[in-house]
Design a protein around this motif. Structure first.
Motif, PDB file in Angstrom:
ATOM      1  N   LEU A  67       0.931  -1.035   0.038  1.00  0.00           N
ATOM      2  CA  LEU A  67      -0.076   0.000   0.106  1.00  0.00           C
ATOM      3  C   LEU A  67       0.778   1.202   0.041  1.00  0.00           C
ATOM      4  O   LEU A  67       1.884   0.993   0.692  1.00  0.00           O
ATOM      5  CB  LEU A  67      -1.018  -0.010   1.188  1.00  0.00           C
ATOM      6  CG  LEU A  67      -1.957  -0.917   1.293  1.00  0.00           C
ATOM      7  CD1 LEU A  67      -2.675  -0.907   2.627  1.00  0.00           C
ATOM      8  CD2 LEU A  67      -2.835  -1.025  -0.171  1.00  0.00           C
ATOM      9  N   ALA A  68       0.365   2.430  -0.638  1.00  0.00           N
ATOM     10  CA  ALA A  68       1.055   3.528  -0.705  1.00  0.00           C
ATOM     11  C   ALA A  68       0.103   4.679  -0.451  1.00  0.00           C
ATOM     12  O   ALA A  68      -1.160   4.346  -0.842  1.00  0.00           O
ATOM     13  CB  ALA A  68       1.806   3.864  -2.003  1.00  0.00           C
ATOM     14  N   CYS A  69       0.617   5.719   0.173  1.00  0.00           N
ATOM     15  CA  CYS A  69      -0.266   6.835   0.350  1.00  0.00           C
ATOM     16  C   CYS A  69      -0.309   7.911  -0.679  1.00  0.00           C
ATOM     17  O   CYS A  69       0.961   8.076  -1.226  1.00  0.00           O
ATOM     18  CB  CYS A  69       0.122   7.612   1.723  1.00  0.00           C
ATOM     19  SG  CYS A  69      -0.788   8.997   2.196  1.00  0.00           S
ATOM     20  N   ARG A  70      -1.491   8.447  -0.863  1.00  0.00           N
ATOM     21  CA  ARG A  70      -1.280   9.487  -1.848  1.00  0.00           C
ATOM     22  C   ARG A  70      -0.392  10.489  -1.575  1.00  0.00           C
ATOM     23  O   ARG A  70      -0.050  10.703  -0.259  1.00  0.00           O
ATOM     24  CB  ARG A  70      -2.930   9.936  -2.338  1.00  0.00           C
ATOM     25  CG  ARG A  70      -3.804   8.968  -2.958  1.00  0.00           C
ATOM     26  CD  ARG A  70      -5.080   9.694  -3.002  1.00  0.00           C
ATOM     27  NE  ARG A  70      -5.847   8.681  -3.738  1.00  0.00           N
ATOM     28  CZ  ARG A  70      -6.978   8.099  -3.109  1.00  0.00           C
ATOM     29  NH1 ARG A  70      -6.986   8.329  -1.965  1.00  0.00           N
ATOM     30  NH2 ARG A  70      -7.467   7.098  -3.915  1.00  0.00           N
ATOM     31  N   PRO A  71       0.306  11.297  -2.428  1.00  0.00           N
ATOM     32  CA  PRO A  71       1.167  12.293  -1.952  1.00  0.00           C
ATOM     33  C   PRO A  71       0.504  13.427  -1.100  1.00  0.00           C
ATOM     34  O   PRO A  71      -0.361  13.981  -1.457  1.00  0.00           O
ATOM     35  CB  PRO A  71       1.595  12.987  -3.361  1.00  0.00           C
ATOM     36  CG  PRO A  71       1.371  11.882  -4.409  1.00  0.00           C
ATOM     37  CD  PRO A  71       0.165  11.270  -3.933  1.00  0.00           C
ATOM     38  N   VAL A  72       1.273  13.567   0.114  1.00  0.00           N
ATOM     39  CA  VAL A  72       1.097  14.566   0.866  1.00  0.00           C
ATOM     40  C   VAL A  72       1.771  15.956   0.463  1.00  0.00           C
ATOM     41  O   VAL A  72       2.988  15.850   0.400  1.00  0.00           O
ATOM     42  CB  VAL A  72       1.226  14.277   2.444  1.00  0.00           C
ATOM     43  CG1 VAL A  72       0.808  15.274   3.246  1.00  0.00           C
ATOM     44  CG2 VAL A  72       0.565  13.027   2.697  1.00  0.00           C
ATOM     45  N   LEU A  73       1.084  17.032   0.214  1.00  0.00           N
ATOM     46  CA  LEU A  73       1.900  18.213   0.038  1.00  0.00           C
ATOM     47  C   LEU A  73       1.594  19.210   1.009  1.00  0.00           C
ATOM     48  O   LEU A  73       0.668  19.279   1.937  1.00  0.00           O
ATOM     49  CB  LEU A  73       1.129  18.826  -1.218  1.00  0.00           C
ATOM     50  CG  LEU A  73       0.990  17.700  -2.497  1.00  0.00           C
ATOM     51  CD1 LEU A  73       0.294  18.712  -3.653  1.00  0.00           C
ATOM     52  CD2 LEU A  73       2.472  17.607  -3.079  1.00  0.00           C
ATOM     53  N   VAL A  74       2.873  20.253   1.238  1.00  0.00           N
ATOM     54  CA  VAL A  74       2.910  21.298   2.086  1.00  0.00           C
ATOM     55  C   VAL A  74       3.184  22.552   1.229  1.00  0.00           C
ATOM     56  O   VAL A  74       4.198  22.545   0.590  1.00  0.00           O
ATOM     57  CB  VAL A  74       3.771  20.813   3.194  1.00  0.00           C
ATOM     58  CG1 VAL A  74       5.139  20.826   2.654  1.00  0.00           C
ATOM     59  CG2 VAL A  74       3.637  21.909   4.328  1.00  0.00           C
ATOM     60  N   GLU A  75       2.670  23.774   1.771  1.00  0.00           N
ATOM     61  CA  GLU A  75       3.111  24.667   1.120  1.00  0.00           C
ATOM     62  C   GLU A  75       4.319  25.472   1.481  1.00  0.00           C
ATOM     63  O   GLU A  75       5.051  24.838   2.515  1.00  0.00           O
ATOM     64  CB  GLU A  75       2.053  25.971   1.370  1.00  0.00           C
ATOM     65  CG  GLU A  75       0.548  25.573   0.797  1.00  0.00           C
ATOM     66  CD  GLU A  75      -0.489  26.680   1.341  1.00  0.00           C
ATOM     67  OE1 GLU A  75       0.294  27.554   1.902  1.00  0.00           O
ATOM     68  OE2 GLU A  75      -1.307  26.919   0.772  1.00  0.00           O
ATOM     69  N   ALA A  76       5.099  26.184   0.565  1.00  0.00           N
ATOM     70  CA  ALA A  76       6.333  26.676   0.883  1.00  0.00           C
ATOM     71  C   ALA A  76       6.464  27.515   2.003  1.00  0.00           C
ATOM     72  O   ALA A  76       5.525  28.232   2.330  1.00  0.00           O
ATOM     73  CB  ALA A  76       6.945  27.689  -0.508  1.00  0.00           C
ATOM     74  N   GLU A  77       7.513  27.751   2.574  1.00  0.00           N
ATOM     75  CA  GLU A  77       8.162  28.506   3.651  1.00  0.00           C
ATOM     76  C   GLU A  77       8.913  29.535   2.986  1.00  0.00           C
ATOM     77  O   GLU A  77       9.866  29.347   2.682  1.00  0.00           O
ATOM     78  CB  GLU A  77       8.644  28.081   4.663  1.00  0.00           C
ATOM     79  CG  GLU A  77       8.948  28.562   6.133  1.00  0.00           C
ATOM     80  CD  GLU A  77       7.325  28.855   6.831  1.00  0.00           C
ATOM     81  OE1 GLU A  77       7.521  29.506   7.804  1.00  0.00           O
ATOM     82  OE2 GLU A  77       6.521  28.268   6.562  1.00  0.00           O
ATOM     83  N   GLY A  78       8.422  31.026   3.273  1.00  0.00           N
ATOM     84  CA  GLY A  78       9.437  31.973   2.921  1.00  0.00           C
ATOM     85  C   GLY A  78      10.636  32.408   3.646  1.00  0.00           C
ATOM     86  O   GLY A  78      10.339  32.322   5.091  1.00  0.00           O
ATOM     87  N   VAL A  79      11.525  32.826   3.048  1.00  0.00           N
ATOM     88  CA  VAL A  79      12.923  33.254   3.703  1.00  0.00           C
ATOM     89  C   VAL A  79      13.128  34.713   3.283  1.00  0.00           C
ATOM     90  O   VAL A  79      13.238  35.119   1.903  1.00  0.00           O
ATOM     91  CB  VAL A  79      13.965  32.256   3.446  1.00  0.00           C
ATOM     92  CG1 VAL A  79      15.382  32.766   4.248  1.00  0.00           C
ATOM     93  CG2 VAL A  79      13.752  30.859   4.178  1.00  0.00           C
ATOM     94  N   ARG A  80      13.458  35.697   4.156  1.00  0.00           N
ATOM     95  CA  ARG A  80      13.642  37.001   3.768  1.00  0.00           C
ATOM     96  C   ARG A  80      15.100  37.093   3.892  1.00  0.00           C
ATOM     97  O   ARG A  80      15.678  37.186   4.775  1.00  0.00           O
ATOM     98  CB  ARG A  80      13.024  38.062   4.608  1.00  0.00           C
ATOM     99  CG  ARG A  80      11.460  37.967   4.513  1.00  0.00           C
ATOM    100  CD  ARG A  80      10.742  39.039   5.624  1.00  0.00           C
ATOM    101  NE  ARG A  80      10.990  38.285   6.749  1.00  0.00           N
ATOM    102  CZ  ARG A  80      10.603  38.943   8.181  1.00  0.00           C
ATOM    103  NH1 ARG A  80       9.977  40.224   7.990  1.00  0.00           N
ATOM    104  NH2 ARG A  80      10.783  38.681   9.159  1.00  0.00           N
ATOM    105  N   VAL A  81      15.645  37.528   2.693  1.00  0.00           N
ATOM    106  CA  VAL A  81      17.196  37.638   2.456  1.00  0.00           C
ATOM    107  C   VAL A  81      17.399  39.163   2.189  1.00  0.00           C
ATOM    108  O   VAL A  81      17.109  39.810   1.303  1.00  0.00           O
ATOM    109  CB  VAL A  81      17.744  36.730   1.354  1.00  0.00           C
ATOM    110  CG1 VAL A  81      19.393  36.937   1.219  1.00  0.00           C
ATOM    111  CG2 VAL A  81      17.395  35.174   1.510  1.00  0.00           C
ATOM    112  N   TYR A  82      18.098  39.842   3.320  1.00  0.00           N
ATOM    113  CA  TYR A  82      18.361  41.198   3.163  1.00  0.00           C
ATOM    114  C   TYR A  82      19.642  41.511   2.135  1.00  0.00           C
ATOM    115  O   TYR A  82      20.363  40.503   2.435  1.00  0.00           O
ATOM    116  CB  TYR A  82      18.567  41.752   4.601  1.00  0.00           C
ATOM    117  CG  TYR A  82      17.362  41.933   5.526  1.00  0.00           C
ATOM    118  CD1 TYR A  82      15.877  41.829   4.660  1.00  0.00           C
ATOM    119  CD2 TYR A  82      17.225  41.936   6.787  1.00  0.00           C
ATOM    120  CE1 TYR A  82      14.900  41.997   5.449  1.00  0.00           C
ATOM    121  CE2 TYR A  82      16.090  41.642   7.326  1.00  0.00           C
ATOM    122  CZ  TYR A  82      14.976  41.810   6.781  1.00  0.00           C
ATOM    123  OH  TYR A  82      13.735  42.075   7.667  1.00  0.00           O
TER     124      TYR A  82
END
Length: 446
Positions: free
Chosen positions: A165-180
């Protein structure tokens, strides 16, 4: 009303997520092989074929006896949400198993910005997660260029029950990084064309309580006793006081030409494009004047026409850095006219225009500011090796013509009295600032 509410499923009542498991090709091959052997054994009357199919059937039944009931949980952590160009980024992807059954294999794949050089971020990761446990995948790296960059999105796929058995792909949104942007050490002379505030570090042309000596004059009612110049008073037999010039703060407007981009960006350690030079120079100049107590504002000359109100202090410096992260160059094909004139500038403000001077509209805007009597300084941000967009057999000749046309624009600007200086870090604006301050002290026509 109670009848209208749908019944709660037992899995939801226990806090489990809805099953998202699907059979794999391994399970399909097992069922197919077992079925073929059983059919052939019964049809041909061969017991050995039935016995041969028994291990496959028993193994699949045992593996499927404890099927996971919940999907994995995936999260992204970017460590510090803001870094400086060239700084370290500590990102990680965490896979959590909320089930009571172990996952055989978890394959995680993540996507990151091209300006975040994270270790092994371009390949999938295979990990195992125990029941009610979590596993973190560390992605250390460096930030190569200023801006808002993303770590992610990420996807995870889980195999369980011996790979049946395999789980359907689990997605997560991107996390932002601020580069000064990285700011070079910048310093400028004290000369300013005008001082508008009541207090500050720059010498003004008005008498007041400051540290710059303006001369010696006879004592008048209201003068402080500590201002008496005793040497002159004893020599002349009359009281004389030392008069000083008041210290005022200045308003500096940084105007960013974002009509277009030229040159290729190589990150913090590589070649700089027009936008790189513009943003880094703006951050360095703003930091210098804000540390001296001056009021700094920013504006864009382009399609967006964003503006940042003038203010002072460290909070304004952090606001300037956040504002610079959203600077984007236009394509030159946006509809509409870009208007920026003297009505947008305070009469006592020093306008520092950061521009590559490759668009005629920027030259016209500069000439209009100077002719209106505003204190204007143009900073050339075009890299030495920049070339026009496009590559063909005529690129070398087109670049020469492009450079010649730009030199003509610079010559016309100097004829109109627009001071132009090439950005070269600390001290690159000293001579021009002195000239602007000297011109400001002369009478101006209206």
């Amino acid at each position: 009303m109670r009848a209208a509410v749908p019944p709660i499923e037992s899995s939801a009542a226990e806090g489990w997520a809805a099953p998202a498991w699907v059979p794999t090709r391994a399970l399909g091959r097992t069922v197919l092989l077992t079925g073929v052997l059983l059919v052939l054994g019964v049809a041909l009357g061969r017991v050995d074929l039935v016995l041969l199919a028994a291990p496959f059937a028993i193994g699949a039944a045992v593996a499927l006896r404890r099927m996971p009931r919940s999907a994995p949980e995936l999260s992204i952590e970017a460590g510090q949400d803001h870094v400086v160009e060239g700084g370290e980024v500590t990102a990680s992807v965490t896979v959590t198993n909320p089930d009571v059954i172990a996952y055989d294999l978890v394959v995680v794949r993540t996507r990151t910005s091209t300006w975040l050089r994270l270790a092994d971020s371009d390949r999938p990761f295979a990990v195992s997660v125990a029941p009610d446990r979590w596993t973190a995948i560390e992605l250390p790296g460096t930030a190569r260029r200023w801006g808002r960059h993303d770590v992610g999105p990420a996807a995870a796929r889980v195999a369980a029950c011996g790979g049946l058995l395999a789980c359907r792909p689990v997605l997560v949104e991107a996390e932002g990084v601020r580069v000064y942007p990285e700011t070079e050490p910048f310093a400028a002379v004290e000369a300013m064309p005008a001082a508008a505030g009541l207090v500050g570090n720059h010498r003004s042309r008005r008498p007041g309580e400051g540290g710059e000596l303006a001369g010696v004059r006879p004592f008048a009612p209201g003068d402080r006793l500590r201002r008496i110049d005793w040497r002159v008073s004893l020599r002349t037999r009359d009281l004389h006081v030392a008069s000083t010039l008041s210290d005022r703060d200045a308003e500096v407007l940084l105007l960013l030409d974002v009509l277009g981009e030229a040159g290729a960006s190589g990150g913090v350690k590589g070649k700089a494009s027009v936008l790189d030079t513009t943003v880094r120079a703006a951050a360095a100049i703003a930091e210098h004047y804000l540390q001296r107590g001056d009021r700094v504002s920013l504006a864009e000359y382009g399609s967006s026409a964003r503006r940042l109100r003038p203010a002072t202090g460290r909070r304004q410096y952090l606001t300037v850095l956040e504002w610079l992260l959203d600077v984007r160059a236009g394509t030159g094909q946006e509809p509409g006219e870009y208007t920026f004139g003297a009505h947008n500038v305070s009469p006592d403000a020093l306008v520092v225009v950061l521009t590559p001077l490759v668009d005629p509209r920027a030259a016209d805007m500069l000439a209009g500011l100077v002719q209106s009597g505003r204190f204007t300084l143009a900073v050339d941000t075009l890299p030495a090796d920049a070339a026009p967009a496009g590559h063909s057999q005529w690129t070398a000749l087109a670049t020469r013509l492009w450079r010649m046309e730009r030199e003509n624009v610079l010559g016309r600007l100097r004829e109109h009295g627009v001071p132009v200086v090439t950005w070269a870090g600390a001290g690159s604006l000293d001579l021009v600032l002195r000239d602007v301050a000297r011109l400001a002290s002369a009478p101006r026509g209206h």
